[in-house]
Design a protein around this motif. Structure first.
Motif, PDB file in Angstrom:
ATOM      1  N   ALA A   1       0.871  -1.351  -0.013  1.00 46.62           N
ATOM      2  CA  ALA A   1       0.175  -0.134   0.008  1.00 46.62           C
ATOM      3  C   ALA A   1       0.770   1.126   0.078  1.00 46.62           C
ATOM      4  CB  ALA A   1      -0.925   0.027   1.247  1.00 46.62           C
ATOM      5  N   LEU A   2       1.854   1.499   0.864  1.00 41.18           N
ATOM      6  CA  LEU A   2       2.846   2.325   0.996  1.00 41.18           C
ATOM      7  C   LEU A   2       3.417   2.627  -0.428  1.00 41.18           C
ATOM      8  CD1 LEU A   2       4.017   4.581   2.601  1.00 41.18           C
ATOM      9  CD2 LEU A   2       5.899   3.034   3.367  1.00 41.18           C
ATOM     10  N   ASP A   3       4.083   1.353  -1.187  1.00 45.09           N
ATOM     11  CA  ASP A   3       4.615   1.406  -2.294  1.00 45.09           C
ATOM     12  C   ASP A   3       3.597   2.303  -3.316  1.00 45.09           C
ATOM     13  OD1 ASP A   3       7.106   0.724  -1.526  1.00 45.09           O
ATOM     14  OD2 ASP A   3       6.437  -1.488  -2.090  1.00 45.09           O
ATOM     15  N   MET A   4       2.551   1.927  -3.509  1.00 42.80           N
ATOM     16  CA  MET A   4       1.533   2.494  -4.368  1.00 42.80           C
ATOM     17  C   MET A   4       1.121   3.838  -4.035  1.00 42.80           C
ATOM     18  SD  MET A   4      -1.089  -0.713  -5.355  1.00 42.80           S
ATOM     19  CE  MET A   4      -1.545  -1.367  -3.736  1.00 42.80           C
ATOM     20  N   VAL A   5       0.898   4.195  -2.898  1.00 46.29           N
ATOM     21  CA  VAL A   5       0.759   5.627  -2.585  1.00 46.29           C
ATOM     22  C   VAL A   5       2.018   6.455  -3.034  1.00 46.29           C
ATOM     23  CG1 VAL A   5       0.628   7.289  -0.664  1.00 46.29           C
ATOM     24  CG2 VAL A   5      -0.942   5.278  -0.637  1.00 46.29           C
ATOM     25  N   LYS A   6       3.343   5.842  -2.825  1.00 46.41           N
ATOM     26  CA  LYS A   6       4.402   6.700  -3.189  1.00 46.41           C
ATOM     27  C   LYS A   6       4.250   6.701  -4.796  1.00 46.41           C
ATOM     28  CE  LYS A   6       7.335   3.964  -0.972  1.00 46.41           C
ATOM     29  NZ  LYS A   6       8.773   3.391  -0.506  1.00 46.41           N
ATOM     30  N   ALA A   7       3.920   5.610  -5.682  1.00 47.43           N
ATOM     31  CA  ALA A   7       4.008   5.904  -7.028  1.00 47.43           C
ATOM     32  C   ALA A   7       2.779   6.945  -7.397  1.00 47.43           C
ATOM     33  CB  ALA A   7       3.368   4.593  -7.582  1.00 47.43           C
ATOM     34  N   VAL A   8       1.803   6.981  -6.726  1.00 48.10           N
ATOM     35  CA  VAL A   8       0.529   8.107  -6.806  1.00 48.10           C
ATOM     36  C   VAL A   8       1.265   9.320  -6.823  1.00 48.10           C
ATOM     37  CG1 VAL A   8      -1.589   8.955  -6.180  1.00 48.10           C
ATOM     38  CG2 VAL A   8      -1.270   6.370  -6.676  1.00 48.10           C
ATOM     39  N   LEU A   9       1.588   9.472  -5.549  1.00 48.98           N
ATOM     40  CA  LEU A   9       2.298  10.787  -5.135  1.00 48.98           C
ATOM     41  C   LEU A   9       3.503  11.341  -6.313  1.00 48.98           C
ATOM     42  CD1 LEU A   9       2.437  13.141  -3.165  1.00 48.98           C
ATOM     43  CD2 LEU A   9       3.939  11.893  -1.868  1.00 48.98           C
TER      44      LEU A   9
END
Length: 51
Positions: A35-43
């Motif tokens: 989840a953190l990796d995907m949020v980082k990608a979105v950011l």
């Protein structure tokens, strides 16, 4: 009389949205790390960086 200022800044609003996204990914079954990796990608995508 001046308009009262919004107590939630744009930065705080963005942080809340990213946190909600993170929690949504976890609710969907992703691990906390995923989840953190995907949020980082979105950011990164939102500021024009490479994911």
């Amino acid at each position: 009389m001046p308009e009262p200022s919004d107590p939630i800044s744009q930065l705080a609003e963005a942080a809340v949205q990213l946190h909600e996204l993170y929690l949504s990914y976890i609710s969907a079954g992703f691990t906390e790390g995923q989840a953190l990796d995907m949020v980082k990608a979105v950011l990164l995508a939102s500021i024009g960086g490479a994911a």
